[in-house]
Design a protein around this motif. Structure first.
Motif, PDB file in Angstrom:
ATOM      1  N   UNK A   1       0.789  -1.229   0.000  1.00 10.04           N
ATOM      2  CA  UNK A   1       0.000   0.000   0.000  1.00 10.04           C
ATOM      3  C   UNK A   1       0.817   1.273   0.000  1.00 10.04           C
ATOM      4  N   UNK A   2       2.043   1.213  -0.482  1.00 12.09           N
ATOM      5  CA  UNK A   2       2.902   2.401  -0.506  1.00 12.09           C
ATOM      6  C   UNK A   2       2.932   2.984  -1.912  1.00 12.09           C
ATOM      7  N   UNK A   3       3.435   4.218  -2.022  1.00  2.90           N
ATOM      8  CA  UNK A   3       3.491   4.901  -3.318  1.00  2.90           C
ATOM      9  C   UNK A   3       4.450   4.184  -4.256  1.00  2.90           C
ATOM     10  N   UNK A   4       4.194   4.342  -5.559  1.00  3.42           N
ATOM     11  CA  UNK A   4       4.983   3.635  -6.566  1.00  3.42           C
ATOM     12  C   UNK A   4       6.467   3.998  -6.481  1.00  3.42           C
ATOM     13  N   UNK A   5       6.776   5.256  -6.162  1.00  3.17           N
ATOM     14  CA  UNK A   5       8.168   5.668  -6.048  1.00  3.17           C
ATOM     15  C   UNK A   5       8.895   4.924  -4.948  1.00  3.17           C
ATOM     16  N   UNK A   6       8.192   4.680  -3.843  1.00  7.31           N
ATOM     17  CA  UNK A   6       8.821   3.923  -2.743  1.00  7.31           C
ATOM     18  C   UNK A   6       8.897   2.442  -3.070  1.00  7.31           C
ATOM     19  N   UNK A   7       7.993   1.959  -3.899  1.00  5.98           N
ATOM     20  CA  UNK A   7       8.109   0.575  -4.373  1.00  5.98           C
ATOM     21  C   UNK A   7       9.417   0.410  -5.153  1.00  5.98           C
ATOM     22  N   UNK A   8       9.693   1.376  -6.034  1.00  3.59           N
ATOM     23  CA  UNK A   8      10.940   1.340  -6.810  1.00  3.59           C
ATOM     24  C   UNK A   8      12.142   1.444  -5.876  1.00  3.59           C
ATOM     25  N   UNK A   9      12.023   2.261  -4.830  1.00  2.91           N
ATOM     26  CA  UNK A   9      13.105   2.410  -3.844  1.00  2.91           C
ATOM     27  C   UNK A   9      13.446   1.061  -3.215  1.00  2.91           C
ATOM     28  N   UNK A  10      12.438   0.339  -2.762  1.00  2.00           N
ATOM     29  CA  UNK A  10      12.689  -0.961  -2.125  1.00  2.00           C
ATOM     30  C   UNK A  10      13.139  -2.007  -3.140  1.00  2.00           C
ATOM     31  N   UNK A  11      12.646  -1.909  -4.372  1.00  2.31           N
ATOM     32  CA  UNK A  11      13.137  -2.804  -5.424  1.00  2.31           C
ATOM     33  C   UNK A  11      14.643  -2.629  -5.620  1.00  2.31           C
ATOM     34  N   UNK A  12      15.081  -1.372  -5.604  1.00  8.11           N
ATOM     35  CA  UNK A  12      16.504  -1.082  -5.786  1.00  8.11           C
ATOM     36  C   UNK A  12      17.330  -1.695  -4.669  1.00  8.11           C
ATOM     37  N   UNK A  13      16.852  -1.567  -3.452  1.00  8.35           N
ATOM     38  CA  UNK A  13      17.579  -2.131  -2.306  1.00  8.35           C
ATOM     39  C   UNK A  13      17.693  -3.650  -2.430  1.00  8.35           C
ATOM     40  N   UNK A  14      16.610  -4.304  -2.820  1.00  5.53           N
ATOM     41  CA  UNK A  14      16.625  -5.767  -2.961  1.00  5.53           C
ATOM     42  C   UNK A  14      17.626  -6.187  -4.027  1.00  5.53           C
ATOM     43  N   UNK A  15      17.628  -5.485  -5.171  1.00  8.81           N
ATOM     44  CA  UNK A  15      18.573  -5.810  -6.240  1.00  8.81           C
ATOM     45  C   UNK A  15      20.009  -5.622  -5.754  1.00  8.81           C
ATOM     46  N   UNK A  16      20.252  -4.544  -4.993  1.00 10.37           N
ATOM     47  CA  UNK A  16      21.591  -4.295  -4.481  1.00 10.37           C
ATOM     48  C   UNK A  16      22.027  -5.370  -3.494  1.00 10.37           C
ATOM     49  N   UNK A  17      21.110  -5.842  -2.667  1.00 11.17           N
ATOM     50  CA  UNK A  17      21.442  -6.917  -1.729  1.00 11.17           C
ATOM     51  C   UNK A  17      21.822  -8.193  -2.470  1.00 11.17           C
ATOM     52  N   UNK A  18      21.106  -8.469  -3.549  1.00 10.25           N
ATOM     53  CA  UNK A  18      21.416  -9.665  -4.344  1.00 10.25           C
ATOM     54  C   UNK A  18      22.792  -9.551  -4.989  1.00 10.25           C
ATOM     55  N   UNK A  19      23.137  -8.333  -5.432  1.00  4.48           N
ATOM     56  CA  UNK A  19      24.415  -8.120  -6.108  1.00  4.48           C
ATOM     57  C   UNK A  19      25.560  -7.811  -5.149  1.00  4.48           C
ATOM     58  N   UNK A  20      25.271  -7.702  -3.849  1.00  5.42           N
ATOM     59  CA  UNK A  20      26.305  -7.272  -2.898  1.00  5.42           C
ATOM     60  C   UNK A  20      27.537  -8.172  -2.869  1.00  5.42           C
ATOM     61  N   UNK A  21      27.432  -9.518  -2.964  1.00  5.46           N
ATOM     62  CA  UNK A  21      28.665 -10.327  -2.979  1.00  5.46           C
ATOM     63  C   UNK A  21      29.573  -9.991  -4.160  1.00  5.46           C
ATOM     64  N   UNK A  22      28.959  -9.747  -5.326  1.00  8.98           N
ATOM     65  CA  UNK A  22      29.749  -9.403  -6.503  1.00  8.98           C
ATOM     66  C   UNK A  22      30.382  -8.035  -6.327  1.00  8.98           C
ATOM     67  N   UNK A  23      29.617  -7.087  -5.780  1.00 14.71           N
ATOM     68  CA  UNK A  23      30.156  -5.748  -5.571  1.00 14.71           C
ATOM     69  C   UNK A  23      31.283  -5.768  -4.544  1.00 14.71           C
ATOM     70  N   UNK A  24      31.160  -6.627  -3.541  1.00 17.09           N
ATOM     71  CA  UNK A  24      32.227  -6.732  -2.535  1.00 17.09           C
ATOM     72  C   UNK A  24      33.532  -7.176  -3.187  1.00 17.09           C
ATOM     73  N   UNK A  25      33.455  -8.173  -4.055  1.00 12.66           N
ATOM     74  CA  UNK A  25      34.658  -8.651  -4.747  1.00 12.66           C
ATOM     75  C   UNK A  25      35.245  -7.555  -5.634  1.00 12.66           C
ATOM     76  N   UNK A  26      34.348  -6.790  -6.264  1.00 14.40           N
ATOM     77  CA  UNK A  26      34.815  -5.709  -7.132  1.00 14.40           C
ATOM     78  C   UNK A  26      35.583  -4.664  -6.340  1.00 14.40           C
ATOM     79  N   UNK A  27      35.048  -4.260  -5.195  1.00  9.33           N
ATOM     80  CA  UNK A  27      35.705  -3.225  -4.402  1.00  9.33           C
ATOM     81  C   UNK A  27      36.939  -3.763  -3.678  1.00  9.33           C
ATOM     82  N   UNK A  28      36.929  -5.043  -3.374  1.00 12.18           N
ATOM     83  CA  UNK A  28      38.145  -5.638  -2.805  1.00 12.18           C
ATOM     84  C   UNK A  28      39.261  -5.626  -3.851  1.00 12.18           C
TER      85      UNK A  28
END
Length: 599
Positions: free
Chosen positions: A346-373
């Motif tokens: 029941x939240x606004x569409x913009x905040x839906x996109x916000x949480x979608x972004x966070x979920x995608x980033x969490x999924x990609x976090x292991x790869x990003x960690x290796x990149x920054x290492x």
């Protein structure tokens, strides 16, 4: 030479202040816009009174038919409101009752949404009589009769009777039967030419975006295969089409032939300004039975809603341009379900996109960690690389490259691993590029100053047009460009300078990229810009956390020194690269020796 080692504390504070200023800027214009909207609403009421007396003259009326002879009949259900004209027996008006069209005058989506009106759709069956005269049903005058949810339109031609029977079914479906009696006395043709001229109406805010999504779509091979055509011409002479449609950004008009269309061809041309976006012309043959025109068709006037399209089981879901193969699977199987799940909170569409972004980033976090290492490891060995570059400054570039690769090998740094995050994010980027402008659940969903997340926000209007940019500046696009620039500054410190003269400076190219990105995002869906703003802002936070909290440069340095002490085994790729470089060096040495002998 001074090294760019990321952001220090003062730069972190500057970044935080920049974000606060940016969001303050957004809210300021939001409040300013709400006041302006009140004035615009009053002006719109005045314009509506002025325009109420204006009439649009029909441009395709047969000059041999008097306007008073044209009658109309109407049918409606909960989704569609239809009008049928006695001239040609055609569907002359189609309104989708659950949707609204964008009004450019008041910057709101509050107009009735007509797929067909003002003669923008014109179709009929064409054949020749026995004297060779071309007859087209769109020029005949029919007599309409309404019976419940059906309209029967009857025309006479030289003693032959032609009937068009339309029956409004559930939702967005109209059964269309063509029947004739005595037509065999008039013509000896065994097939009729179905001709459909259609001008796509501008229904959305983003004209260029909607125009690029307007094209032919069709299915063949018993509905199994789907194709689309956005080129100038469409040629399907060898296939039998099950249905042919004109697709727009969020809607489509489709006609299905039970026995198919053969020898199909069409053309289309863009219209640069005005009420229409594109003009499309289609022509295909339908079989006649004993020179009688007895065929069954079905009209569909559809919103491009994925569950609805799939429910017809006619491959209509392929009309929705979500991308092919992996890209389409990501949108259908991941992004759409994820959006619907979060939207159910029941939240606004913009905040839906916000949480979608966070979920995608969490999924990609292991790869990003290796990149920054990897970036941290390259920063540690940078002094050794600079030393090798200085040592071989005037030497053969091949030797310099070999020395650099040897440092990487001894330190246990795999440069190819840095390409993995980019490769993984390319399909995600393209999937979202398809998702945001085509997901009908986002259509009309506003967020802050963006009134529709499937179109650009034009909060900052320009008094003139800038090539490739338009007459506005999108705040979401500007915000996204700023954070991409900051991210580029933070990640460019470990990039090597070009080793050979004449090669492009990669750092300069990296800084140019965000600026060019602004031109792309400025006319794209604001939801896409908002997603990439959040995504890159999170990237910046991740880099800061990894740099100051997770990674310890002393431990990395110790690990690199330990790697140097270990015996190294060459991989196949490294061995092949070394052999290629050795061979190239030998060839260069031989060439230099031969050159010296000639001297």
């Amino acid at each position: 030479m001074q090294q760019n080692n990321g952001l220090d504390k003062s730069q972190m504070i500057s970044f935080a202040v920049l974000c606060l200023v940016l969001f303050g800027f957004m809210f300021y214009f939001q409040n300013k816009q709400s006041k302006e909207e009140e004035v615009k609403a009053q002006q719109q009421k005045t314009e509506q009174v002025k325009n109420a007396v204006k009439q649009t003259q029909a441009s395709n009326i047969n000059p041999n038919v008097t306007p008073n002879a044209i009658q109309t009949a109407n049918l409606a259900n909960n989704e569609l409101k239809l009008e049928f004209s006695s001239l040609g027996g055609q569907v002359s008006k189609v309104e989708l009752l659950k949707y609204k069209a964008y009004d450019h005058k008041n910057d709101r989506a509050d107009l009735p949404l007509y797929l067909i009106t003002k003669n923008n759709s014109n179709y009929g069956f064409q054949f020749k009589d026995k004297t060779g005269k071309v007859i087209n049903t769109k020029d005949l005058v029919f007599s309409p009769t309404v019976n419940g949810n059906a309209v029967t339109l009857t025309a006479n031609y030289n003693g032959a009777v032609i009937q068009f029977i339309y029956t409004l079914l559930d939702k967005y479906t109209v059964d269309f039967k063509v029947r004739s009696q005595g037509l065999a006395k008039v013509t000896s043709d065994t097939k009729a030419d179905f001709i459909w001229d259609y001008s796509v109406r501008n229904l959305e805010k983003g004209r260029a975006q909607e125009q690029s999504h307007s094209e032919f779509s069709y299915a063949f091979n018993n509905y199994k295969d789907y194709d689309y055509d956005g080129r100038t011409t469409m040629e399907e002479e060898k296939e039998t089409l099950n249905w042919i449609g004109v697709k727009q950004q969020f809607f489509s008009s489709v006609i299905e032939a039970k026995n198919g269309f053969t020898h199909s061809k069409g053309n289309q041309e863009s219209i640069e300004e005005g009420e229409y976006l594109k003009k499309l012309n289609y022509e295909g043959f339908v079989q006649m039975t004993g020179s009688e025109l007895n065929q069954d068709f079905t009209w569909y006037f559809l919103p491009l809603d994925l569950p609805l399209l799939k429910s017809y089981d006619k491959n209509f879901d392929e009309i929705l341009p979500l991308g092919w193969s992996l890209i389409g699977w990501m949108n259908r199987g991941f992004f759409m379900p994820m959006y619907n799940l979060i939207a159910s909170w029941g939240i606004a569409a913009g905040w839906v996109i916000f949480f979608m972004t966070i979920i995608v980033k969490l999924i990609l976090s292991p790869i990003m960690y290796k990149q920054h290492k990897l970036s941290a490891m390259m920063k540690v060995i940078r002094p050794e690389i600079d030393e090798a570059n200085a040592k071989f400054k005037d030497a053969d570039p091949m030797k310099k490259q070999q020395a650099t690769m040897e440092i990487y090998r001894k330190a246990g740094v795999n440069q190819m691993a840095g390409c993995l995050p980019a490769l993984v994010q390319i399909p995600i980027f393209y999937a979202l590029f398809r998702f945001f402008p085509n997901f009908i659940d986002l259509r009309g969903q506003g967020f802050w100053f963006a009134k529709d997340l499937t179109a650009y926000d034009d909060l900052i209007k320009l008094p003139f047009k800038i090539p490739f940019l338009g007459d506005h500046l999108s705040v979401f696009a500007l915000a996204c460009t700023v954070v991409i620039l900051i991210y580029t500054v933070m990640t460019s410190g470990n990039m090597q300078q070009p080793q050979q003269e004449g090669m492009p400076n990669m750092k300069v190219l990296m800084y140019i990229f965000p600026v060019t990105f602004l031109f792309f995002l400025n006319t794209s869906a604001s939801g896409l810009s908002w997603y990439y703003f959040i995504s890159n802002a999170i990237n910046i936070l991740i880099i800061l956390v990894i740099k100051y909290v997770i990674l310890d440069e002393k431990k990395i340095h110790a690990q690199i020194q330990a790697n140097k002490e270990k015996p190294k085994t060459e991989g196949k790729f490294q061995k092949k690269m070394r052999e290629m470089m050795d061979k190239a060096q030998q060839q260069q040495s031989v060439a230099e020796q031969q050159k010296n002998k000639k001297k």
